[in-house]
Design an enzyme around this catalytic site. Structure first.
Site, mmCIF file in Angstrom:
data_model
loop_
_atom_site.group_PDB
_atom_site.id
_atom_site.type_symbol
_atom_site.label_atom_id
_atom_site.label_comp_id
_atom_site.label_asym_id
_atom_site.label_seq_id
_atom_site.Cartn_x
_atom_site.Cartn_y
_atom_site.Cartn_z
ATOM 1 N N ASP A 30 0.852 -1.188 0.000
ATOM 2 C CA ASP A 30 0.000 0.000 0.000
ATOM 3 C C ASP A 30 0.893 1.245 0.000
ATOM 4 O O ASP A 30 1.676 1.453 0.929
ATOM 5 C CB ASP A 30 -0.881 -0.042 1.270
ATOM 6 C CG ASP A 30 -1.932 1.066 1.270
ATOM 7 O OD1 ASP A 30 -2.054 1.751 0.239
ATOM 8 O OD2 ASP A 30 -2.607 1.236 2.290
ATOM 9 N N ASP B 23 -2.639 2.507 -6.185
ATOM 10 C CA ASP B 23 -1.583 2.499 -5.165
ATOM 11 C C ASP B 23 -1.670 1.290 -4.239
ATOM 12 O O ASP B 23 -1.157 1.314 -3.139
ATOM 13 C CB ASP B 23 -1.599 3.803 -4.360
ATOM 14 C CG ASP B 23 -2.920 4.037 -3.664
ATOM 15 O OD1 ASP B 23 -3.817 3.209 -3.848
ATOM 16 O OD2 ASP B 23 -3.042 5.038 -2.946
ATOM 17 N N GLU B 24 -2.339 0.237 -4.680
ATOM 18 C CA GLU B 24 -2.405 -0.974 -3.869
ATOM 19 C C GLU B 24 -2.190 -2.196 -4.753
ATOM 20 O O GLU B 24 -2.793 -2.303 -5.823
ATOM 21 C CB GLU B 24 -3.765 -1.098 -3.173
ATOM 22 C CG GLU B 24 -3.979 -0.098 -2.064
ATOM 23 C CD GLU B 24 -5.266 -0.387 -1.313
ATOM 24 O OE1 GLU B 24 -5.449 -1.529 -0.858
ATOM 25 O OE2 GLU B 24 -6.095 0.529 -1.210
#
Length: 417
Positions: free
Chosen positions: A12, A114-115
């Site tokens: 993350d 973003d993960e």
DNA sequence: GCTGAGCTCAATTGCTTGTC
DNA sequence: GACAAGCAATTGAGCTCAGC
């Protein structure tokens, strides 16, 4: 046993902390070009909010979320410097992180921009202990790409994701099943994935306030009160989840709708909105690799009365013109001339895009349309959604693409693990 | 003036119901 | 059973307001 147990990483990106770090470096006189900082996105890629930097403003004040507040802040404080966001750079950083992660496992699932989930199972023999490998990944991302990540480690995606949400930034956390009672159960129930603002109050009414309360609750009662969702979150509270790291299950429909700032009272304007929405739906279908066999149009009048019509297509399509043609035809059938406040276009009955069947009645333009759509998509994906538009939208005041999602290659977080 | 909680609305999409 | 129409449930964003 090493090399046999399932090991999942959830990576993350600490976007906010990246911003603060950039601010920090800037304020301490480092020669840093803020325009190269990728995290200046404000959480909303479509609106592309900026960020405010000023030496005399404490860090908390940088958490400005809307463009309006941002510009209002500048009016109040002329010394503020406002820099445009660089979402394209953020995408490139996301790509670079993915490339780095592929060195550690071929089984990777991008969950949002973003993960990322990474299946580390069987990788211990190549890269060693998972915790040490996670630290190595985290440090490499920081050192080579310039931003920090949190990494959660567990035996399934749900627990790995929960682990990565523990204290930030730049941390590695584990949440193995044996650790669930100690690390997960004391947390408030609303911190559990899939327990949002609608579910949490219902659980509170049953006396469930922590994830542990939920884990110990009667699953039959939860199923009775919350239907399948009750059983799902009960399993999650007990750390049970077994979806593989990989592509998301197939979506069932793709739709976009828009509430219009004025009443639409003429057919021409309505058709332009339908075209704008069809552009978005078609682009999303093509990016996701699906064809639609059904097109639906929904309308909402200024009195908030909603109605919709749908139609099955002769052949499945992802072509903007065909979706628009069906949508316009449906609209003409159903619209009685009442002022409209919202219009939606939805494509359903999706099939695999690689299995396109040409119609016997196709006039021969299909391949041309596909080539044109592909060229337009390529330009939009590379340079932005407004770099190319149909002439009909020029000076019309109507956006050439309407809808909230367009970076389909970088999916928004979904409720599906 | 700032912060966080709570509320409303918009957007999206799966599911259910009605009709033929 | 297939198709059409509409409802339901969820999340995120933005706004308001009370408390500090």
């Amino acid at each position: 046993m090493a090399g046999k147990r399932k090991i999942i990483f959830h990576i993350d990106v600490n976007s906010a902390y990246l911003s603060w770090e950039a601010v920090d470096r800037l304020q301490h006189g480092a020669s840093l070009d803020i325009r190269t900082i990728p995290a200046v996105i404000g959480g909303n890629p479509e609106k592309r909010h900026g960020i405010v930097l000023a030496k005399s403003i404490p860090a908390k004040k940088y958490q400005i979320k809307t463009g309006e507040t941002l510009y209002a802040a500048r009016l109040k404080c002329p010394d503020l410097a406002i820099f445009p966001p660089r979402y394209d750079l953020y995408i490139r950083c996301s790509e670079a992180m993915l490339e780095l992660l592929r060195e550690y496992s071929p089984h990777i699932q991008r969950y949002s921009i973003d993960e990322v989930f990474l299946d580390y199972t069987h990788m211990e023999e190549h890269f060693g202990d998972p915790i040490e490998a996670a630290h190595q990944i985290k440090d490499r991302i920081h050192g080579e790409l310039g931003f920090t990540v949190n990494i959660g480690i567990s035996t399934n995606k749900l627990l790995a994701k929960m682990a990565s949400d523990f204290s930030k930034p730049n941390k590695v956390h584990t949440l193995f099943p044996a650790e669930v009672p100690e690390k997960l159960w004391p947390l408030p129930v609303e911190e559990l994935f899939m327990v949002g603002r609608a579910t949490a109050p219902k659980l509170h009414r049953f006396g469930i306030y922590t994830i542990g309360d939920l884990a110990r609750a009667d699953p039959d009662l939860l199923k009775k009160r919350l239907k399948s969702h009750g059983l799902l979150i009960w399993n999650y509270a007990n750390g049970r989840e077994d979806s593989p790291v990989g592509d998301l299950p197939g979506i069932k429909s793709v739709g976009n709708s828009s509430t219009i700032a004025f009443d639409v009272e003429d057919r021409k304007t309505a058709h332009m909105f339908l075209l704008s929405l069809s552009e978005m739906v078609g682009m999303r279908l093509r990016n996701a690799g699906y064809l639609a066999q059904l097109v639906a149009v929904s309308l909402k009048t200024k009195d908030f009365f909603s109605y919709s019509h749908q139609r099955k297509l002769y052949t499945a399509t992802d072509a903007t013109n065909q979706i628009y043609g069906a949508a316009a035809s449906l609209f003409d059938e159903m619209w009685q001339g009442e002022p409209l406040r919202a219009i939606g276009v939805r494509a359903g009955a999706l099939v695999d895009g690689s299995l396109q069947q040409l119609s016997l009645f196709d006039p021969g333009n299909a391949w041309k349309e596909r080539a044109m759509d592909a060229a337009v998509d390529k330009i939009r994906n590379k340079y932005g959604s407004n770099m190319i538009m149909r002439a009909v939208f020029l000076h019309s005041g109507i956006r050439p693409l309407t809808g909230g999602v367009w970076e389909e290659d970088y999916p928004m977080m979904s409720s599906i693990l």
